[in-house]
Design an enzyme around this catalytic site. Structure first.
Site, PDB file in Angstrom:
ATOM      1  N   GLY A  57      21.531 -25.676  -5.097  1.00 40.13           N
ATOM      2  CA  GLY A  57      20.219 -26.308  -5.010  1.00 40.13           C
ATOM      3  C   GLY A  57      19.384 -25.897  -6.204  1.00 40.13           C
ATOM      4  N   GLY A  60      16.125 -27.822  -7.748  1.00 39.91           N
ATOM      5  CA  GLY A  60      14.955 -28.036  -6.912  1.00 39.91           C
ATOM      6  C   GLY A  60      13.789 -27.130  -7.246  1.00 39.91           C
ATOM      7  N   GLY A  61      12.738 -27.257  -6.436  1.00 37.52           N
ATOM      8  CA  GLY A  61      11.512 -26.509  -6.678  1.00 37.52           C
ATOM      9  C   GLY A  61      11.680 -25.014  -6.527  1.00 37.52           C
ATOM     10  N   ILE A  62      12.568 -24.579  -5.662  1.00 37.59           N
ATOM     11  CA  ILE A  62      12.899 -23.151  -5.546  1.00 37.59           C
ATOM     12  C   ILE A  62      14.011 -22.790  -6.513  1.00 37.59           C
ATOM     13  CG2 ILE A  62      13.791 -21.337  -4.026  1.00 37.59           C
ATOM     14  CD1 ILE A  62      12.617 -22.942  -1.662  1.00 37.59           C
ATOM     15  N   ASP A  83      23.853 -28.519  -7.973  1.00 36.57           N
ATOM     16  CA  ASP A  83      22.956 -29.408  -7.247  1.00 36.57           C
ATOM     17  C   ASP A  83      23.557 -30.809  -7.259  1.00 36.57           C
ATOM     18  OD1 ASP A  83      20.523 -30.790  -6.224  1.00 36.57           O
ATOM     19  OD2 ASP A  83      19.501 -28.929  -6.783  1.00 36.57           O
ATOM     20  N   ASN A 171      15.741 -24.026   5.181  1.00 35.25           N
ATOM     21  CA  ASN A 171      15.131 -24.002   6.508  1.00 35.25           C
ATOM     22  C   ASN A 171      15.673 -25.107   7.419  1.00 35.25           C
ATOM     23  OD1 ASN A 171      13.224 -21.818   6.590  1.00 35.25           O
ATOM     24  ND2 ASN A 171      12.069 -22.889   5.012  1.00 35.25           N
ATOM     25  N   ASP A 201       8.530 -13.327   3.763  1.00 31.20           N
ATOM     26  CA  ASP A 201       7.597 -12.838   4.774  1.00 31.20           C
ATOM     27  C   ASP A 201       7.143 -11.416   4.450  1.00 31.20           C
ATOM     28  OD1 ASP A 201       7.901 -15.224   6.253  1.00 31.20           O
ATOM     29  OD2 ASP A 201       9.703 -14.419   7.213  1.00 31.20           O
ATOM     30  N   HIS A 228      12.128 -16.403  10.970  1.00 32.83           N
ATOM     31  CA  HIS A 228      11.516 -16.878   9.726  1.00 32.83           C
ATOM     32  C   HIS A 228      10.738 -18.167   9.967  1.00 32.83           C
ATOM     33  CE1 HIS A 228      10.884 -17.196   5.469  1.00 32.83           C
ATOM     34  NE2 HIS A 228      11.610 -18.292   5.339  1.00 32.83           N
TER      35      HIS A 228
END
Length: 373
Positions: A57, A60-62, A83, A171, A201, A228
């Protein structure tokens, strides 16, 4: 000495390890106290075994800032970027121009062969792939799309990198980690190196507490246990280090701080007004998690909180739960440090979290049962 007290002692013993974040970063000629400390750690470190890290991935944004942080970590030999987005080779090319020692390779495609090639030889695999949250969405709303993505990617890891540490970022982590574990079981592969990355967190809790307690965030540690998402996120504020730094907060203020930590992801989603979810802070947190794993592999004694399969954990009646973990050199958990000593407010939070987690874990396990790896 009873088990609860033993856990509390273990957590206290571990505090000195958890604030070592991303050492060995290359800082050029920039002068600052913080960067100088990082440089000193790099110069004083004994011979290290460098590691290969795959980011699934990575466009992506992360994924992009995460890959950048990994490229800047001198303990990383190679960053593998995968990706389905056709820009992925360009992301890899862009990163490859940065003058640090790790090499960068790019992989693009949606077929299992490409996925497996991207992770082959990896010591650590990080999976931020998936659809991000938008305003009004919960992490559970992401389940149908992201569950399949995690199942496919972890199947590739099980087949091509069965001994790699796998950090699940996609997630809803409370459900996707059980999916990954069940996929490994289907394929007959040891699932003890699968972790749900809950580090964000902890990062958020440390930052918020440092502001309220007028502390340097480098000196603050808040254990965050549970899961989470929402009420499953349990900042154990009674165990905050330095001890007493938020003693001035009353019960209502502690409750408000707890809720802010639990809902911090939503705070970012709303602030971005449809433009995405937490990406930069998540990338930082994932890079910290990867660095902790690598340092543990290189023989350091490192503690991080993470969401894992943890059956028969004292005080918990679900099979997956995040706690402080002493990481081992083989990528597995060397010691689960448990919940530590909790006050009544925190015990009530654990009870509420377990009720929520039970359904989310079941959802992941049931999805995996119908998925053919």
């Amino acid at each position: 000495m009873n088990k609860t007290h033993q856990n509390s002692v273990a957590v206290t013993r571990s505090q000195k390890y958890v604030r070592e974040i991303i050492p060995n970063i290359r800082v050029g000629h920039i002068k600052s106290e913080t960067l100088s400390r990082a440089t000193a750690r790099a110069l004083s470190t004994t011979t290290q075994v460098n590691k290969n890290v795959a980011v699934l991935g990575a466009a992506g944004g992360i994924g992009q800032p995460l890959a950048l942080l990994l490229k800047c970590n001198n303990s990383v030999t190679n960053v593998s970027c995968f990706d389905v987005n056709p820009v992925t080779p360009g992301v890899a090319a862009d990163l490859s121009h940065i003058d640090t020692k790790s090499r960068v390779t790019g992989f693009v495609g949606s077929d299992s062969a490409t996925m497996e090639e991207a992770v082959r030889g990896a010591d650590v695999v990080l999976i931020p792939a998936g659809v991000p949250r938008k305003p009004g969405m919960t992490r559970d709303d992401l389940f149908n799309t992201n569950a399949t993505i995690v199942a496919q990617l972890t199947a590739a890891c099980a087949k091509a990198a069965p001994n790699a540490v796998v950090g699940i970022i996609c997630n809803p982590v409370n459900s996707t980690v059980p999916i990954a574990t069940e996929v490994y079981k289907q394929l007959g592969v040891d699932a003890s190196r699968i972790y749900g990355v809950t580090t964000l967190d902890i990062v958020r809790a440390n930052e918020f507490v440092s502001v309220l307690g007028s502390q340097d965030p480098n000196d603050v540690h808040v254990p965050v246990i549970g899961g989470h998402a929402g009420v499953t996120i349990i900042p154990v504020l009674s165990q905050v280090q330095p001890a007493g730094c938020i003693d001035s907060l009353n019960a209502d203020e502690i409750s408000a701080l707890t809720e802010r930590i639990q809902n911090a992801g939503t705070e970012v989603v709303q602030a971005k007004a449809g433009g995405g979810s937490a990406t930069l802070s998540m990338a930082y947190a994932a890079a910290r998690f990867a660095d902790s794993v690598i340092r543990a592999m290189n023989g350091e004694e490192v503690v991080e909180c993470a969401y894992i399969k943890a059956e028969n954990l004292p005080g918990v009646d679900v099979d997956y739960f995040s706690t402080p973990l002493l990481l081992g050199a083989d990528g597995r958990v060397k010691e689960n440090l448990g919940l530590g000593e909790l006050n009544q407010f925190e015990q009530d939070l654990v009870s509420a979290a377990c009720k929520q987690l039970a359904g989310e874990i079941k959802k992941g396990v049931e999805f995996a049962a119908n998925y053919k790896a």
